[in-house]
Write a protein that holds these residues in place. Structure first.
Motif, PDB file in Angstrom:
ATOM      1  N   LEU A  22       0.828  -1.204   0.000  1.00  0.00           N
ATOM      2  CA  LEU A  22       0.000   0.000   0.000  1.00  0.00           C
ATOM      3  C   LEU A  22       0.867   1.261   0.000  1.00  0.00           C
ATOM      4  CD1 LEU A  22      -3.031   0.833   0.214  1.00  0.00           C
ATOM      5  CD2 LEU A  22      -2.733   0.833   2.689  1.00  0.00           C
ATOM      6  N   VAL A  23       1.825   1.310   0.891  1.00  0.00           N
ATOM      7  CA  VAL A  23       2.672   2.497   1.033  1.00  0.00           C
ATOM      8  C   VAL A  23       3.597   2.663  -0.173  1.00  0.00           C
ATOM      9  CG1 VAL A  23       4.522   3.504   2.424  1.00  0.00           C
ATOM     10  CG2 VAL A  23       2.529   2.524   3.543  1.00  0.00           C
ATOM     11  N   SER A  24       4.212   1.584  -0.625  1.00  0.00           N
ATOM     12  CA  SER A  24       5.106   1.711  -1.787  1.00  0.00           C
ATOM     13  C   SER A  24       4.318   2.106  -3.034  1.00  0.00           C
ATOM     14  CB  SER A  24       5.910   0.433  -2.014  1.00  0.00           C
ATOM     15  OG  SER A  24       5.082  -0.667  -2.294  1.00  0.00           O
ATOM     16  N   SER A  25       3.088   1.624  -3.160  1.00  0.00           N
ATOM     17  CA  SER A  25       2.242   2.042  -4.281  1.00  0.00           C
ATOM     18  C   SER A  25       1.953   3.533  -4.210  1.00  0.00           C
ATOM     19  CB  SER A  25       0.931   1.257  -4.289  1.00  0.00           C
ATOM     20  OG  SER A  25       1.173  -0.086  -4.610  1.00  0.00           O
ATOM     21  N   GLY A  26       1.693   4.018  -3.000  1.00  0.00           N
ATOM     22  CA  GLY A  26       1.499   5.457  -2.823  1.00  0.00           C
ATOM     23  C   GLY A  26       2.726   6.250  -3.253  1.00  0.00           C
ATOM     24  N   ILE A  27       3.897   5.735  -2.927  1.00  0.00           N
ATOM     25  CA  ILE A  27       5.145   6.407  -3.325  1.00  0.00           C
ATOM     26  C   ILE A  27       5.318   6.368  -4.844  1.00  0.00           C
ATOM     27  CG2 ILE A  27       7.669   6.326  -3.155  1.00  0.00           C
ATOM     28  CD1 ILE A  27       6.284   7.406  -0.622  1.00  0.00           C
ATOM     29  N   TYR A  28       4.997   5.245  -5.489  1.00  0.00           N
ATOM     30  CA  TYR A  28       5.081   5.179  -6.949  1.00  0.00           C
ATOM     31  C   TYR A  28       4.133   6.194  -7.591  1.00  0.00           C
ATOM     32  CZ  TYR A  28       7.715   0.826  -6.467  1.00  0.00           C
ATOM     33  OH  TYR A  28       8.654  -0.115  -6.144  1.00  0.00           O
ATOM     34  N   ILE A  29       2.942   6.338  -7.028  1.00  0.00           N
ATOM     35  CA  ILE A  29       1.995   7.322  -7.545  1.00  0.00           C
ATOM     36  C   ILE A  29       2.566   8.725  -7.365  1.00  0.00           C
ATOM     37  CG2 ILE A  29      -0.287   8.361  -7.178  1.00  0.00           C
ATOM     38  CD1 ILE A  29      -1.251   5.468  -6.419  1.00  0.00           C
ATOM     39  N   PHE A  30       3.119   8.993  -6.178  1.00  0.00           N
ATOM     40  CA  PHE A  30       3.726  10.300  -5.918  1.00  0.00           C
ATOM     41  C   PHE A  30       4.844  10.581  -6.918  1.00  0.00           C
ATOM     42  CE2 PHE A  30       6.955  12.888  -3.681  1.00  0.00           C
ATOM     43  CZ  PHE A  30       6.200  14.036  -3.454  1.00  0.00           C
ATOM     44  N   ASN A  31       5.689   9.604  -7.167  1.00  0.00           N
ATOM     45  CA  ASN A  31       6.777   9.772  -8.119  1.00  0.00           C
ATOM     46  C   ASN A  31       6.240  10.105  -9.513  1.00  0.00           C
ATOM     47  OD1 ASN A  31       9.682   9.512  -8.872  1.00  0.00           O
ATOM     48  ND2 ASN A  31       8.850   7.890 -10.161  1.00  0.00           N
ATOM     49  N   ASP A  32       5.178   9.418  -9.914  1.00  0.00           N
ATOM     50  CA  ASP A  32       4.592   9.692 -11.234  1.00  0.00           C
ATOM     51  C   ASP A  32       3.951  11.073 -11.296  1.00  0.00           C
ATOM     52  OD1 ASP A  32       5.476   7.241 -12.073  1.00  0.00           O
ATOM     53  OD2 ASP A  32       3.494   6.321 -12.244  1.00  0.00           O
ATOM     54  N   ILE A  33       3.415  11.558 -10.181  1.00  0.00           N
ATOM     55  CA  ILE A  33       2.851  12.905 -10.133  1.00  0.00           C
ATOM     56  C   ILE A  33       3.970  13.928 -10.308  1.00  0.00           C
ATOM     57  CG2 ILE A  33       1.757  14.636  -8.636  1.00  0.00           C
ATOM     58  CD1 ILE A  33       0.233  12.240  -7.314  1.00  0.00           C
ATOM     59  N   ILE A  34       5.051  13.744  -9.564  1.00  0.00           N
ATOM     60  CA  ILE A  34       6.180  14.670  -9.610  1.00  0.00           C
ATOM     61  C   ILE A  34       6.810  14.712 -11.004  1.00  0.00           C
ATOM     62  CG2 ILE A  34       8.526  15.092  -8.700  1.00  0.00           C
ATOM     63  CD1 ILE A  34       6.271  15.695  -6.715  1.00  0.00           C
ATOM     64  N   ASP A  35       6.928  13.553 -11.631  1.00  0.00           N
ATOM     65  CA  ASP A  35       7.654  13.443 -12.909  1.00  0.00           C
ATOM     66  C   ASP A  35       6.763  13.436 -14.147  1.00  0.00           C
ATOM     67  OD1 ASP A  35      10.014  13.324 -11.524  1.00  0.00           O
ATOM     68  OD2 ASP A  35      10.245  11.157 -11.680  1.00  0.00           O
ATOM     69  N   PHE A  36       5.458  13.699 -14.010  1.00  0.00           N
ATOM     70  CA  PHE A  36       4.580  13.447 -15.154  1.00  0.00           C
ATOM     71  C   PHE A  36       4.912  14.318 -16.370  1.00  0.00           C
ATOM     72  CE2 PHE A  36       2.020  17.031 -13.884  1.00  0.00           C
ATOM     73  CZ  PHE A  36       1.267  17.388 -14.997  1.00  0.00           C
ATOM     74  N   GLU A  37       5.417  15.542 -16.165  1.00  0.00           N
ATOM     75  CA  GLU A  37       5.790  16.386 -17.315  1.00  0.00           C
ATOM     76  C   GLU A  37       7.001  15.798 -18.047  1.00  0.00           C
ATOM     77  OE1 GLU A  37       4.290  18.833 -18.780  1.00  0.00           O
ATOM     78  OE2 GLU A  37       2.704  19.164 -17.307  1.00  0.00           O
ATOM     79  N   LYS A  38       8.000  15.335 -17.280  1.00  0.00           N
ATOM     80  CA  LYS A  38       9.176  14.696 -17.888  1.00  0.00           C
ATOM     81  C   LYS A  38       8.801  13.370 -18.523  1.00  0.00           C
ATOM     82  CE  LYS A  38      11.758  15.607 -14.107  1.00  0.00           C
ATOM     83  NZ  LYS A  38      12.743  15.220 -13.118  1.00  0.00           N
ATOM     84  N   ASP A  39       7.910  12.640 -17.860  1.00  0.00           N
ATOM     85  CA  ASP A  39       7.491  11.330 -18.374  1.00  0.00           C
ATOM     86  C   ASP A  39       6.773  11.446 -19.713  1.00  0.00           C
ATOM     87  OD1 ASP A  39       8.606  10.187 -16.131  1.00  0.00           O
ATOM     88  OD2 ASP A  39       6.698   9.669 -15.181  1.00  0.00           O
ATOM     89  N   LYS A  40       6.084  12.558 -19.944  1.00  0.00           N
ATOM     90  CA  LYS A  40       5.392  12.762 -21.222  1.00  0.00           C
ATOM     91  C   LYS A  40       6.362  12.741 -22.402  1.00  0.00           C
ATOM     92  CE  LYS A  40       1.519  15.625 -19.674  1.00  0.00           C
ATOM     93  NZ  LYS A  40       0.893  16.948 -19.792  1.00  0.00           N
ATOM     94  N   LEU A  41       7.614  13.128 -22.137  1.00  0.00           N
ATOM     95  CA  LEU A  41       8.627  13.208 -23.190  1.00  0.00           C
ATOM     96  C   LEU A  41       9.466  11.935 -23.316  1.00  0.00           C
ATOM     97  CD1 LEU A  41       9.864  16.808 -22.282  1.00  0.00           C
ATOM     98  CD2 LEU A  41       8.162  16.174 -24.014  1.00  0.00           C
TER      99      LEU A  41
END
Length: 171
Positions: free
Chosen positions: A46-65
């Protein structure tokens, strides 16, 4: 829900199997230990999934590229940043509440894990060597957590072995 599950990265949950290491090596196979270990595993999922979601939120602009990460649900626009943020908060809140319901010490370990991982996502992942220690600490905290609910004695050899293995995996 399908995209939220994908963002939670269930393929990475195998790392959380480390919580079974301490009871296994202590030869404690009682039903109560199994239940505690299973709960510990689920809380780390549960907690690690929350962290993965947080990471994707933080990096979503970079991830688009990025050629591969652009297909992640947040970067692809399948999940809004608002929904992802709410999911992140819910996952971590329940993870913290459940961990403290098992034991105060386990709750503290989960809080330490969360703090390290959030700091890693925000700025430590770009710091050489520190990034390795952050990833390694995640493995280490998982392994140690497996012994906390049942107060399994963790020998110096266990700590040393898991610590070195954690560093090896992180590198």
């Amino acid at each position: 829900m399908k995209y939220l599950l994908k963002t939670a990265r269930p393929k990475q949950w195998s790392k959380n199997l480390l919580v079974f290491t301490a009871p296994f090596l202590a030869l404690d196979y009682s039903l109560s230990t199994l239940i505690f270990s299973l709960n510990t595993f689920l809380i780390f999922c549960l907690v690690s999934s929350g962290i993965y979601i947080f990471n994707d939120i933080i990096d979503f602009e970079k991830d688009k590229l990025h050629p591969f990460k652009k297909y992640r649900p947040i970067a692809a626009g399948k999940i809004s940043v608002k929904s992802a943020t709410l999911s992140f908060i819910i996952f971590l809140t329940f993870g913290i509440i459940f961990s403290f319901s098992i034991s105060f010490l386990f709750g503290l370990v989960i809080l330490i894990y969360i703090l390290i991982q959030i700091n890693y996502c925000l700025f430590l992942k770009s710091k050489p060597l520190i990034d390795i220690f952050c990833v390694s600490s995640g493995f280490m905290l998982r392994a140690i957590s497996g012994g906390i609910p049942k107060s399994i004695d963790l020998s110096p050899w266990f700590i040393l072995t898991i610590g070195l293995l954690s560093l090896f995996l992180a590198i």
